[in-house]
Design a protein around this motif. Structure first.
Motif, PDB file in Angstrom:
ATOM      1  N   GLU A  63       1.416  -8.046  -0.125  1.00 14.09           N
ATOM      2  CA  GLU A  63       0.085  -8.316  -0.074  1.00 14.09           C
ATOM      3  C   GLU A  63      -0.871  -7.229   0.041  1.00 14.09           C
ATOM      4  O   GLU A  63      -1.817  -6.989  -0.657  1.00 14.09           O
ATOM      5  CB  GLU A  63      -0.478  -9.403   0.845  1.00 14.09           C
ATOM      6  N   VAL A  64      -0.754  -6.539   1.248  1.00  9.18           N
ATOM      7  CA  VAL A  64      -1.456  -5.589   1.698  1.00  9.18           C
ATOM      8  C   VAL A  64      -1.397  -4.383   0.776  1.00  9.18           C
ATOM      9  O   VAL A  64      -2.430  -3.506   0.391  1.00  9.18           O
ATOM     10  CB  VAL A  64      -1.129  -4.937   2.913  1.00  9.18           C
ATOM     11  N   ASN A  65      -0.119  -3.981   0.214  1.00 11.34           N
ATOM     12  CA  ASN A  65      -0.103  -2.801  -0.709  1.00 11.34           C
ATOM     13  C   ASN A  65      -0.282  -3.078  -2.050  1.00 11.34           C
ATOM     14  O   ASN A  65       0.319  -2.292  -2.936  1.00 11.34           O
ATOM     15  CB  ASN A  65       1.242  -2.181  -0.246  1.00 11.34           C
ATOM     16  N   GLY A  66      -0.716  -4.175  -2.325  1.00 14.45           N
ATOM     17  CA  GLY A  66      -1.099  -4.450  -3.818  1.00 14.45           C
ATOM     18  C   GLY A  66      -2.209  -3.738  -4.381  1.00 14.45           C
ATOM     19  O   GLY A  66      -2.532  -2.841  -3.708  1.00 14.45           O
ATOM     20  N   GLU A  67      -2.739  -3.972  -5.538  1.00 11.17           N
ATOM     21  CA  GLU A  67      -3.909  -3.415  -6.030  1.00 11.17           C
ATOM     22  C   GLU A  67      -5.023  -4.009  -6.272  1.00 11.17           C
ATOM     23  O   GLU A  67      -4.578  -5.262  -6.775  1.00 11.17           O
ATOM     24  CB  GLU A  67      -3.150  -2.714  -7.628  1.00 11.17           C
ATOM     25  N   ILE A  68      -6.030  -3.606  -6.154  1.00 14.95           N
ATOM     26  CA  ILE A  68      -7.395  -4.408  -6.469  1.00 14.95           C
ATOM     27  C   ILE A  68      -7.494  -4.169  -7.920  1.00 14.95           C
ATOM     28  O   ILE A  68      -7.735  -3.000  -8.180  1.00 14.95           O
ATOM     29  CB  ILE A  68      -8.372  -3.856  -5.586  1.00 14.95           C
TER      30      ILE A  68
ATOM     31  N   PRO B 182      -7.263  -5.016   5.017  1.00 16.00           N
ATOM     32  CA  PRO B 182      -6.068  -5.596   4.266  1.00 16.00           C
ATOM     33  C   PRO B 182      -6.760  -6.693   3.000  1.00 16.00           C
ATOM     34  O   PRO B 182      -6.248  -6.899   1.992  1.00 16.00           O
ATOM     35  CB  PRO B 182      -5.378  -6.625   4.976  1.00 16.00           C
TER      36      PRO B 182
ATOM     37  N   LYS C 234      -6.759  -4.894   0.047  1.00 12.62           N
ATOM     38  CA  LYS C 234      -5.407  -4.767  -0.347  1.00 12.62           C
ATOM     39  C   LYS C 234      -5.027  -3.120  -0.004  1.00 12.62           C
ATOM     40  O   LYS C 234      -4.407  -2.516  -0.883  1.00 12.62           O
ATOM     41  CB  LYS C 234      -4.899  -4.950  -1.821  1.00 12.62           C
ATOM     42  N   CYS C 235      -5.029  -2.784   0.969  1.00 19.05           N
ATOM     43  CA  CYS C 235      -4.988  -1.458   1.536  1.00 19.05           C
ATOM     44  C   CYS C 235      -4.768  -1.439   2.939  1.00 19.05           C
ATOM     45  O   CYS C 235      -5.099  -2.328   3.693  1.00 19.05           O
ATOM     46  CB  CYS C 235      -6.116  -0.456   1.279  1.00 19.05           C
ATOM     47  N   SER C 236      -3.776  -0.365   3.283  1.00 23.68           N
ATOM     48  CA  SER C 236      -3.200  -0.423   4.787  1.00 23.68           C
ATOM     49  C   SER C 236      -3.594   0.641   5.473  1.00 23.68           C
ATOM     50  O   SER C 236      -3.308   1.068   6.486  1.00 23.68           O
ATOM     51  CB  SER C 236      -1.735  -0.856   4.659  1.00 23.68           C
TER      52      SER C 236
END
Length: 167
Positions: free
Chosen positions: A21-26, A125, A128-130
């Motif tokens: 979820e966090v490392n997905g893309e927007i 998050p 979608k970034c950590s």
């Protein structure tokens, strides 16, 4: 007889789900859920929601422990100064630094853009970034119209161009 460690499986699944979820893309055009965040200077909480004063909002997530994100934060001042528009609000969002350190360094570097605090890394998050640096531009409907996870030499010009094209 084969035994299965459910506890390990469940923990691993939760970690993998969170990571995905966090490392997905927007995606451009994707709507962001409303969120609240504390301002450094006043200590007040701002609630960002749809139709936030009919303005475009530019967020730069940064940390004083990440050199590229510091460059992005300083570059945002250039962007704002070269693209003065009353319908655009600019915010720096510090991720993970201690409040007293942020205050001291913000005064030292003369930051004139409002700084918001994501001390517990709860807002990052949402996008979608950590990790920092991250730049996000939202329209007045809380839809992403610009998303950049890194810093390079063309960053300032890309952002200025994008803001001019999306009036």
């Amino acid at each position: 007889m084969i035994t299965f460690n459910y506890s390990f499986f469940l923990k691993t699944s939760i970690i993998l789900f969170f990571f995905a979820e966090v490392n997905g893309e927007i995606n451009i055009g994707q709507k962001i859920k409303p969120f609240s965040i504390k301002m450094l200077k006043s200590g007040k909480t701002i609630y960002f929601e749809e139709k936030f004063k009919n303005k475009t909002i530019v967020f730069v997530f940064f940390s004083f422990s990440n050199f590229d994100s510091q460059k992005m934060a300083l570059s945002l001042h250039q962007v704002r100064d070269s693209h003065l528009d009353k319908n655009i609000s600019y915010f720096l969002i510090n991720v993970g630094d201690k409040e007293n350190k942020i205050k001291r360094l913000a005064e030292q570097y003369i930051y004139s853009i409002p700084i918001l605090l994501d001390s517990y890394k709860l807002v990052l998050p949402t996008f979608k970034c950590s990790e920092v640096p991250l730049t996000v531009v939202l329209n007045d409907k809380m839809e992403v119209i610009y998303y950049n996870k890194n810093y390079n030499e063309n960053y300032v010009m890309d952002l200025i161009t994008h803001l001019r094209l999306n009036k």
